[in-house]
Design an enzyme around this catalytic site. Structure first.
Site, PDB file in Angstrom:
ATOM      1  N   VAL A 120     -23.502 -15.163  25.405  1.00 25.36           N
ATOM      2  CA  VAL A 120     -23.770 -15.764  24.139  1.00 25.36           C
ATOM      3  C   VAL A 120     -24.138 -14.695  23.378  1.00 25.36           C
ATOM      4  O   VAL A 120     -23.691 -14.463  22.466  1.00 25.36           O
ATOM      5  CB  VAL A 120     -23.435 -17.696  24.329  1.00 25.36           C
ATOM      6  CG1 VAL A 120     -22.858 -17.801  22.794  1.00 25.36           C
ATOM      7  CG2 VAL A 120     -22.992 -17.883  24.848  1.00 25.36           C
ATOM      8  N   GLU A 121     -25.582 -14.217  23.845  1.00 26.04           N
ATOM      9  CA  GLU A 121     -26.182 -13.774  22.320  1.00 26.04           C
ATOM     10  C   GLU A 121     -25.266 -12.494  22.519  1.00 26.04           C
ATOM     11  O   GLU A 121     -25.318 -11.817  21.366  1.00 26.04           O
ATOM     12  CB  GLU A 121     -27.396 -13.668  22.426  1.00 26.04           C
ATOM     13  CG  GLU A 121     -28.255 -16.409  21.727  1.00 26.04           C
ATOM     14  CD  GLU A 121     -27.823 -15.924  20.932  1.00 26.04           C
ATOM     15  OE1 GLU A 121     -27.441 -14.948  20.160  1.00 26.04           O
ATOM     16  OE2 GLU A 121     -27.792 -17.096  20.304  1.00 26.04           O
ATOM     17  N   THR A 122     -25.779 -11.841  23.459  1.00 30.37           N
ATOM     18  CA  THR A 122     -25.546 -10.065  23.586  1.00 30.37           C
ATOM     19  C   THR A 122     -24.384  -9.362  24.739  1.00 30.37           C
ATOM     20  O   THR A 122     -24.970  -8.856  25.072  1.00 30.37           O
ATOM     21  CB  THR A 122     -27.296  -9.577  24.163  1.00 30.37           C
ATOM     22  OG1 THR A 122     -27.446 -10.363  24.552  1.00 30.37           O
ATOM     23  CG2 THR A 122     -27.878 -10.481  22.679  1.00 30.37           C
ATOM     24  N   TYR A 307     -21.220 -23.472  19.669  1.00 31.49           N
ATOM     25  CA  TYR A 307     -21.943 -22.274  20.207  1.00 31.49           C
ATOM     26  C   TYR A 307     -22.539 -23.420  21.614  1.00 31.49           C
ATOM     27  O   TYR A 307     -22.771 -23.181  22.343  1.00 31.49           O
ATOM     28  CB  TYR A 307     -23.153 -22.179  18.893  1.00 31.49           C
ATOM     29  CG  TYR A 307     -24.301 -21.382  19.624  1.00 31.49           C
ATOM     30  CD1 TYR A 307     -24.605 -19.908  19.840  1.00 31.49           C
ATOM     31  CD2 TYR A 307     -25.315 -21.724  20.748  1.00 31.49           C
ATOM     32  CE1 TYR A 307     -25.419 -19.506  20.506  1.00 31.49           C
ATOM     33  CE2 TYR A 307     -26.245 -21.066  21.089  1.00 31.49           C
ATOM     34  CZ  TYR A 307     -26.145 -19.714  21.291  1.00 31.49           C
ATOM     35  OH  TYR A 307     -27.030 -19.414  22.054  1.00 31.49           O
TER      36      TYR A 307
END
Length: 320
Positions: A120-122, A307
């Site tokens: 999800v982040e990167t 999120y």
């Protein structure tokens, strides 16, 4: 020996710029004094680097329109729960299966959750952000008074650079100063990053072993409960449940109290476990979910329920 930004090879990397940097800001002296007091970094070093920091209007624009604040779940999920991201995640888990197994064993956090956070982040480390953190955090610290936390993060960024022997002018990250595979802000980097492979460095930008162990350590330190569930879809009936919907991130009820109020579980869960009831706007209308304590732990990484749900559902997809 204390690492100096202005010695050795770093001196050659200092870039001369013609604009007025943040060393001329009215609050510079206050900032530099705090950095020296808290981290023993001389004001002269802080001045040298802040003289190069540039104000970025794009950062000020971006910080005021995060996706979590403008999208409902029906649209938010389309960003992260894609076939491409799921397939890349399965490849990531296979490539790093030994490291993930070690981290899961050491910290008690499932490998799929670790992988989903990084996904999800990167997008598994491939999209770490193109902003120079020196610029983005300086802009937010000095020119975005609504969020004083960035003042703290900029100070921590200088401490991080010194602790890890990194040139502050080359650190890249998100518009909000988050860095590396797991997008740690500087204070989180200082507090929770670990040296996963024992090479004496905590490299979250280029070393997936350090990144995986650091994400796992973050969750462990924030109270991850090994073996307990995260969330499940539920149904509701009557009127008693309504006052219990979306009351906050941290569970303020129990599974038993919620079921007594008209919530029907899809999977059995212990009545005494802390939980809360969430309603999300899904593609077919309202969705009700039971958030248990580990769901709250995920929101410690990012305070948005959307999120946390994206992380959970991506982790589920990675197991299939």
């Amino acid at each position: 020996m204390r690492f100096s930004f202005l010695t050795g090879t770093l001196l050659a990397s200092v870039i001369s710029v013609s604009h007025a940097g943040y060393d001329t800001h009215p609050r510079f002296a206050e900032f530099a004094a705090e950095v020296e007091k808290e981290y023993q970094i001389p004001a002269a070093e802080v001045k040298k680097w802040l003289s190069q920091a540039e104000r970025m209007d794009s950062v000020l624009e971006a910080i005021q329109r995060p996706a979590e604040g403008v999208l409902n779940w029906d649209r938010y999920q389309d960003i992260f729960l894609t076939r491409k991201r799921i397939e890349a995640g399965r490849n990531f888990l296979e490539t790093h299966k030994d490291t993930l197994a070690d981290a899961e064993q050491k910290y008690g956090v499932p490998k799929e959750i670790i992988g989903a956070i990084i996904g999800v982040e990167t997008f598994y480390g491939t999209r770490q952000g193109g902003y120079r953190v020196l610029d983005s955090l300086s802009t937010l610290a000095f020119d975005y008074p609504k969020r004083p936390l960035f003042w703290r993060e900029l100070k921590a960024m200088f401490a991080l650079a010194e602790a890890e022997g990194v040139d502050p002018g080359t650190i890249k990250g998100s518009y909000a100063g988050a860095m590396g595979y797991g997008q740690f802000i500087p204070t989180s980097y200082l507090a929770y990053a670990v040296d996963g492979d024992g090479d004496g460095k905590r490299d979250l930008w280029g070393n997936p072993v350090d990144a995986i162990h650091s994400v796992a350590n973050y969750f462990s330190e924030h109270g991850w409960r090994t073996g307990e569930p995260v969330t499940q879809r539920v149904t509701v009936a009557g009127d008693n449940y309504q006052a219990l919907v979306n009351t906050g991130r941290k569970p303020d009820s129990t599974v038993g109290a919620l079921t007594s109020a008209g919530v029907t579980l899809s999977v059995p869960s212990a009545a005494e476990r802390p939980a809360n009831l969430m309603m999300l706007e899904g593609k077919q209308g309202e969705e009700y979910w039971l958030g248990e304590y580990n769901f709250y732990v995920i929101t410690q990484y990012n305070h948005s329920k959307l999120y946390a749900m994206a992380v959970y559902q991506l982790s589920e997809a990675l197991t299939q």
